[in-house]
Write a protein that holds these residues in place. Sequence first.
Motif, PDB file in Angstrom:
ATOM      1  N   GLY A 181      57.108 -47.139 -30.431  1.00 18.91           N
ATOM      2  CA  GLY A 181      57.388 -48.492 -29.969  1.00 18.91           C
ATOM      3  C   GLY A 181      56.613 -49.557 -30.725  1.00 18.91           C
ATOM      4  O   GLY A 181      56.980 -50.732 -30.696  1.00 18.91           O
ATOM      5  N   ALA A 182      55.528 -49.135 -31.393  1.00 14.95           N
ATOM      6  CA  ALA A 182      54.687 -50.104 -32.107  1.00 14.95           C
ATOM      7  C   ALA A 182      55.031 -50.214 -33.585  1.00 14.95           C
ATOM      8  O   ALA A 182      54.699 -51.198 -34.236  1.00 14.95           O
ATOM      9  CB  ALA A 182      53.219 -49.716 -31.955  1.00 14.95           C
ATOM     10  N   THR A 183      55.705 -49.218 -34.138  1.00 13.82           N
ATOM     11  CA  THR A 183      55.951 -49.196 -35.590  1.00 13.82           C
ATOM     12  C   THR A 183      57.214 -49.966 -35.963  1.00 13.82           C
ATOM     13  O   THR A 183      58.088 -50.208 -35.126  1.00 13.82           O
ATOM     14  CB  THR A 183      56.099 -47.749 -36.094  1.00 13.82           C
ATOM     15  OG1 THR A 183      57.232 -47.153 -35.464  1.00 13.82           O
ATOM     16  CG2 THR A 183      54.861 -46.924 -35.816  1.00 13.82           C
ATOM     17  N   ALA A 184      57.302 -50.313 -37.238  1.00 16.46           N
ATOM     18  CA  ALA A 184      58.528 -50.928 -37.746  1.00 16.46           C
ATOM     19  C   ALA A 184      59.563 -49.843 -38.030  1.00 16.46           C
ATOM     20  O   ALA A 184      60.768 -50.089 -37.967  1.00 16.46           O
ATOM     21  CB  ALA A 184      58.226 -51.709 -39.021  1.00 16.46           C
ATOM     22  N   SER A 185      59.086 -48.651 -38.339  1.00 12.92           N
ATOM     23  CA  SER A 185      59.976 -47.541 -38.664  1.00 12.92           C
ATOM     24  C   SER A 185      59.331 -46.235 -38.207  1.00 12.92           C
ATOM     25  O   SER A 185      58.140 -46.027 -38.429  1.00 12.92           O
ATOM     26  CB  SER A 185      60.211 -47.507 -40.183  1.00 12.92           C
ATOM     27  OG  SER A 185      61.069 -46.451 -40.530  1.00 12.92           O
ATOM     28  N   ARG A 186      60.107 -45.377 -37.575  1.00 11.00           N
ATOM     29  CA  ARG A 186      59.539 -44.124 -37.054  1.00 11.00           C
ATOM     30  C   ARG A 186      59.591 -43.032 -38.129  1.00 11.00           C
ATOM     31  O   ARG A 186      60.427 -42.124 -38.083  1.00 11.00           O
ATOM     32  CB  ARG A 186      60.290 -43.678 -35.791  1.00 11.00           C
ATOM     33  CG  ARG A 186      60.131 -44.646 -34.640  1.00 11.00           C
ATOM     34  CD  ARG A 186      60.612 -44.069 -33.312  1.00 11.00           C
ATOM     35  NE  ARG A 186      60.508 -45.046 -32.251  1.00 11.00           N
ATOM     36  CZ  ARG A 186      60.518 -44.775 -30.946  1.00 11.00           C
ATOM     37  NH1 ARG A 186      60.653 -43.523 -30.558  1.00 11.00           N
ATOM     38  NH2 ARG A 186      60.414 -45.732 -30.051  1.00 11.00           N
ATOM     39  N   VAL A 187      58.690 -43.139 -39.084  1.00 13.53           N
ATOM     40  CA  VAL A 187      58.582 -42.141 -40.153  1.00 13.53           C
ATOM     41  C   VAL A 187      57.147 -41.605 -40.156  1.00 13.53           C
ATOM     42  O   VAL A 187      56.200 -42.374 -40.325  1.00 13.53           O
ATOM     43  CB  VAL A 187      58.917 -42.741 -41.532  1.00 13.53           C
ATOM     44  CG1 VAL A 187      58.788 -41.675 -42.616  1.00 13.53           C
ATOM     45  CG2 VAL A 187      60.314 -43.350 -41.527  1.00 13.53           C
TER      46      VAL A 187
END
Length: 446
Positions: free
Chosen positions: A412-418
């Motif tokens: 939920g905090a990241t720009a992209s879930r990688v």
Amino acid sequence: MALKITVIGTGYLGATHAAAMAELGFEVLGLDVVPEKIDMLGRGEVPMYEPGLAELLRAHVAGIEGSSGRLRFTMDFAEVAEFGDVHFVCVNTPQKHGEYACDMSYVDSAMESLAKHLTRPCLVVGKSTVPVGSAERIAARIAELAPAGAEAELAWNPEFLREGFAVQDTLHPDRIVAGVGSERAERLLREVYAKPLAEGTPFVVTDFPTAELVKTSANSFLATKISFINAMAEVCEAGGGDVAKLAEAIGHDERIGSKFLRAGIGFGGGCLPKDIRAFMARAGELGADQALTFLREIDSINMRRRGAMVEMAREAVGGTFLGKRVGVLGAAFKPDSDDVRDSPALNVAGQIHLQGGQVTVYDPKGMDNARRLFPTLGYADSALEAVRGADVVLHLTEWREFRELDPAELGGATASRVLLDGRNALDPALWRAAGWTYRAMGRPAA
């Protein structure tokens, strides 16, 4: 009469050894040449993070309420020489600048500063990791400088401490190696280690050269095992295999075993890299360099993994780090330590930063040391803050805290879930179920 122990050098090894000797019931006097370190230890404070060490220290440092009072500290070599029956020398042997060889200046200085004050029979015990042949030279120098002459004997008793387990390894070692030149030296070391010996710890008596070779040999074997599975990860990447399953399968072979077969970004710290390089350098001086040429490849594989993680991260953010945010979980070279010396995690973070990435790092214990070493990186007070707005998240030190993270909350905090798992320590299924693209070295993308 009970033996009195001194410990010269109160860094990671020395502080642990001094506190452990007091725990074993001895009167102990520790020495260092750094006033700030002596002041800290005298207050019962530890200059590094090591689980259980601060508590052990406070249980014995004189002047602390409720302590045994068996442990004191000084900067005076004459006081140490007068006090002790057995003197443990625990100073650092770093890698020389610009070459592979070991810097013996701290050991030589400590031995000479002590020797000229030795006026009565005693045993000087080297614990530092030194090039083979050093003990024989040092023994002759002590006999030359000490007023007590040959009554001031030398023994070599290599340390086998694992950071994160140092207290346990000192109080309950898996073996004690004693390089001695006399029955008296052996008897004194048996007296010092009477409690662990009574628990069944093996006591291996050797000559000086063998004792000096044990630590570097053990570290070389460990480094070889780590680099072997990392080399297999490279082959798995090329051939589409899964290095985690490969390691599981070969680990069931009792001749191989499963320990240290987790592929990742490799080893670091203050011991393994510099010890195998010093071992190669010394073998060359002895004319036995061909025996250890394989260690060059071990070192090369290890350093290559760091570059491979940087490449994997660049690929994950579209081919360039410019304008990209990178969250890094981990700064210490291993969990349960604040040691960032030759840390693969910080090395990777630093390389990405130099290539234009906006890097933010979080580590449970290594933040202060990391800031001192890499002041230009960004730092956060939590894992969640480190990954906020990140285009890619790198897991580079396998702290338990990171294994227990909630992938959904982090996502939920990241720009992209990688997520790139540089330690192959997280559960791929758990992270993929939360919508993350999970990658690890030597493992299929899905």
